[in-house]
Design a protein around this motif. Structure first.
Motif, mmCIF file in Angstrom:
data_model
loop_
_atom_site.group_PDB
_atom_site.id
_atom_site.type_symbol
_atom_site.label_atom_id
_atom_site.label_comp_id
_atom_site.label_asym_id
_atom_site.label_seq_id
_atom_site.Cartn_x
_atom_site.Cartn_y
_atom_site.Cartn_z
ATOM 1 N N VAL A 1 0.826 -1.207 0.000
ATOM 2 C CA VAL A 1 0.000 0.000 0.000
ATOM 3 C C VAL A 1 0.862 1.259 0.000
ATOM 4 O O VAL A 1 1.792 1.393 0.811
ATOM 5 C CB VAL A 1 -0.942 0.009 1.216
ATOM 6 C CG1 VAL A 1 -1.708 1.327 1.287
ATOM 7 C CG2 VAL A 1 -1.899 -1.161 1.147
ATOM 8 N N ALA A 2 0.546 2.176 -0.906
ATOM 9 C CA ALA A 2 1.196 3.482 -0.939
ATOM 10 C C ALA A 2 0.295 4.546 -0.335
ATOM 11 O O ALA A 2 0.736 5.378 0.454
ATOM 12 C CB ALA A 2 1.580 3.856 -2.367
ATOM 13 N N LEU A 3 -0.986 4.521 -0.731
ATOM 14 C CA LEU A 3 -1.980 5.435 -0.178
ATOM 15 C C LEU A 3 -3.219 4.630 0.181
ATOM 16 O O LEU A 3 -3.735 3.880 -0.654
ATOM 17 C CB LEU A 3 -2.354 6.534 -1.179
ATOM 18 C CG LEU A 3 -1.292 7.583 -1.509
ATOM 19 C CD1 LEU A 3 -1.813 8.525 -2.593
ATOM 20 C CD2 LEU A 3 -0.891 8.369 -0.269
ATOM 21 N N ASP A 4 -3.682 4.780 1.401
ATOM 22 C CA ASP A 4 -4.880 4.067 1.861
ATOM 23 C C ASP A 4 -5.934 5.100 2.227
ATOM 24 O O ASP A 4 -5.696 5.986 3.061
ATOM 25 C CB ASP A 4 -4.539 3.201 3.079
ATOM 26 C CG ASP A 4 -5.734 2.386 3.553
ATOM 27 O OD1 ASP A 4 -6.511 1.936 2.696
ATOM 28 O OD2 ASP A 4 -5.884 2.229 4.780
ATOM 29 N N GLY B 1 1.138 4.661 3.135
ATOM 30 C CA GLY B 1 1.503 3.289 3.415
ATOM 31 C C GLY B 1 2.988 3.067 3.206
ATOM 32 O O GLY B 1 3.719 3.980 2.781
ATOM 33 N N PRO B 2 3.478 1.850 3.472
ATOM 34 C CA PRO B 2 4.913 1.572 3.374
ATOM 35 C C PRO B 2 5.494 1.744 1.982
ATOM 36 O O PRO B 2 6.698 1.956 1.834
ATOM 37 C CB PRO B 2 5.012 0.110 3.843
ATOM 38 C CG PRO B 2 3.629 -0.447 3.702
ATOM 39 C CD PRO B 2 2.706 0.688 3.944
ATOM 40 N N ALA B 3 4.666 1.651 0.944
ATOM 41 C CA ALA B 3 5.182 1.776 -0.422
ATOM 42 C C ALA B 3 5.177 3.218 -0.924
ATOM 43 O O ALA B 3 5.584 3.471 -2.062
ATOM 44 C CB ALA B 3 4.384 0.891 -1.377
ATOM 45 N N TRP B 4 4.727 4.155 -0.079
ATOM 46 C CA TRP B 4 4.635 5.536 -0.532
ATOM 47 C C TRP B 4 5.976 6.121 -0.983
ATOM 48 O O TRP B 4 6.047 6.767 -2.037
ATOM 49 C CB TRP B 4 4.007 6.417 0.540
ATOM 50 C CG TRP B 4 4.096 7.887 0.231
ATOM 51 C CD1 TRP B 4 4.804 8.825 0.886
ATOM 52 C CD2 TRP B 4 3.457 8.560 -0.861
ATOM 53 N NE1 TRP B 4 4.656 10.059 0.298
ATOM 54 C CE2 TRP B 4 3.832 9.928 -0.789
ATOM 55 C CE3 TRP B 4 2.628 8.160 -1.893
ATOM 56 C CZ2 TRP B 4 3.402 10.876 -1.692
ATOM 57 C CZ3 TRP B 4 2.180 9.105 -2.815
ATOM 58 C CH2 TRP B 4 2.569 10.451 -2.715
ATOM 59 N N PRO B 5 7.076 5.936 -0.250
ATOM 60 C CA PRO B 5 8.337 6.524 -0.708
ATOM 61 C C PRO B 5 8.727 6.058 -2.112
ATOM 62 O O PRO B 5 9.217 6.852 -2.915
ATOM 63 C CB PRO B 5 9.346 6.049 0.343
ATOM 64 C CG PRO B 5 8.535 5.856 1.584
ATOM 65 C CD PRO B 5 7.239 5.316 1.093
ATOM 66 N N ARG B 6 8.509 4.756 -2.426
ATOM 67 C CA ARG B 6 8.862 4.264 -3.758
ATOM 68 C C ARG B 6 7.972 4.875 -4.824
ATOM 69 O O ARG B 6 8.433 5.271 -5.891
ATOM 70 C CB ARG B 6 8.738 2.735 -3.791
ATOM 71 C CG ARG B 6 9.988 2.013 -3.326
ATOM 72 C CD ARG B 6 9.744 0.529 -3.249
ATOM 73 N NE ARG B 6 8.819 0.203 -2.162
ATOM 74 C CZ ARG B 6 8.084 -0.901 -2.124
ATOM 75 N NH1 ARG B 6 8.133 -1.761 -3.117
ATOM 76 N NH2 ARG B 6 7.298 -1.139 -1.106
ATOM 77 N N LEU B 7 6.657 4.950 -4.556
ATOM 78 C CA LEU B 7 5.745 5.531 -5.540
ATOM 79 C C LEU B 7 6.022 7.019 -5.708
ATOM 80 O O LEU B 7 6.044 7.534 -6.833
ATOM 81 C CB LEU B 7 4.292 5.308 -5.111
ATOM 82 C CG LEU B 7 3.219 5.849 -6.065
ATOM 83 C CD1 LEU B 7 3.325 5.191 -7.436
ATOM 84 C CD2 LEU B 7 1.819 5.649 -5.480
#
Length: 417
Positions: free
Chosen positions: A382-385, A396-402
């Protein structure tokens, strides 16, 4: 629909009335007028136009008066060249779906959930006759040998029909109506589909040519959102759209649409989505889009995105963003792909999953995730929930990568929608 479409028995007892009213039976004179006009129109060639129907009504010599003649032309035109007793419902531009569950069980959807429609049929035979005529107009047949059929008709109608005994409640008829209106990003935001942050992420995803899938349940707004996003593509780009039934209509100057073809009455001439993807790759697409991934065509789509065709994608049915990997694995299995092949190709081909949901009458982007290979399998991080009903956004935890891929500040804090 052609003038040679299969004729249907007269709608002797159908009308549009308020709920609770029973339809009155037409007089024998009404039935004779309908049969006479039908015979006259169907004996000619060419499309069934209102002018031809009006001329046939006039030729009967019946003195109906102006209002009566107009009503007769409208009713007969709808029966011969439209949706019969359902035609009146289509005039409401808000209606997107019509469902016939029985003679007095007609429902519609205007975007506010299902509601009872003021339409009644004379009985099961009339529903079956209408369904058979609509399916025949789409070049297929509806009978005991082919009891479940899905066709697309001119005018933007997608018709699905099911006959007994597959249906235990009689003939079932579903009509989806393609509306020409395409929403802008601003209009979708005003309707509550997303807030400013999610809008920025979506717009940058198109600008940066991220490849993505939009997931969600039926009626959650996947096609609506995809059409709007495709309208953001640069005007110089060539968009090739592949669909089982044409529904996407992005506002863009260079769109090429390909539609699959079912077999004819003999079962010949099938052109499936996988073949269309292969053909599309020869058409130099800047963006390749599969309207709905639901079969073996996922193999060709993933292959295309692994050979330089970035910025494409499509939609897929899934309960949540986290369920998308399982759906892709299942679809890949239909194409003979093993789990490892699906995992490796998907992780390389797709950048993001945008999941849309429906809470009551509100459709909204519920999650934006990043597909990743965890080593033990494919997963969506999840990047944005977005909270239930679109009430708030959490990183979410994937936000920095996205954020890095989009050129956004990867700061982590709760933000308003």
């Amino acid at each position: 629909m052609s003038a040679h479409a299969a004729p249907v028995p007269p709608d002797t007892n159908s009308t549009l009335r308020p709920p609770g009213h029973r339809p009155r039976a037409h007089s024998a004179a009404d039935v004779r007028l309908l049969e006479s006009v039908r015979e006259s129109v169907m004996s000619g060639t060419g499309p069934v136009t209102p002018s031809r129907v009006a001329a046939a009504v006039h030729a009967t010599g019946r003195l109906l008066g102006t209002a009566g003649a107009l009503a007769a032309v409208e009713s007969i035109s709808a029966e011969l060249n439209g949706l019969g007793p359902l035609q009146a419902l289509v005039r409401d531009p808000a209606v997107t779906d019509i469902f016939v569950n029985g003679p007095e069980a007609v429902w519609l959807d205007r975007g506010n959930g299902l509601e009872k429609a003021p339409v009644v049929f004379s009985g099961e035979p009339q529903i079956r006759a209408l369904a058979a005529r609509l399916v025949a107009a789409g070049g297929r047949r509806l009978d005991d040998g082919s009891p479940c059929v899905d066709v697309r008709l001119d005018g933007g109608y997608r018709v699905h029909a099911v006959l007994p005994p597959i249906s235990t409640a009689g003939t079932l008829l579903s009509v989806r109506i393609r509306r020409e209106k395409v929403f802008t990003m601003g209009e979708l935001r005003q309707l509550g589909m997303f807030g400013t942050l999610v809008q920025d992420v979506l717009e940058r995803s198109i600008e940066r040519r991220l490849s993505f899938l939009i997931s969600g349940a039926t009626g959650s707004g996947k096609t609506t959102l995809l059409a709007t996003l495709l309208g953001l593509c640069h005007p110089a780009e060539r968009l090739v759209l592949i669909e089982d039934a044409s529904e996407l209509n992005p506002v863009h100057p260079h769109v090429v649409s390909l539609e699959s073809r079912h077999g004819n009455l003999e079962g010949n001439g099938v052109v499936d989505l996988g073949e269309l993807v292969r053909q599309a790759l020869r058409m130099r697409p800047d963006r390749l889009v599969v309207g709905e991934c639901r079969g073996a065509e996922v193999r060709e789509l993933l292959s295309a995105m692994n050979t330089g065709h970035t910025g494409g994608g499509g939609t897929i049915h899934a309960n949540t963003a986290a369920a998308v990997p399982a759906r892709l694995t299942a679809l890949g299995a239909l194409a003979g792909m093993g789990q490892d092949a699906v995992r490796l190709q998907t992780a390389s081909a797709l950048d993001a999953v945008v999941h849309v949901a429906r809470a009551g009458n509100n459709r909204y982007v519920a999650c934006i995730g990043v597909l990743e290979d965890t080593g033990s399998g494919l997963a969506v991080s999840v990047a944005l929930d977005v909270g239930g009903g679109g009430t708030g956004v959490r990183y979410g935890p994937a936000w920095p990568r996205l954020a890095d891929r989009l050129g956004l500040d990867p700061g982590v804090e709760d933000v308003p929608v």
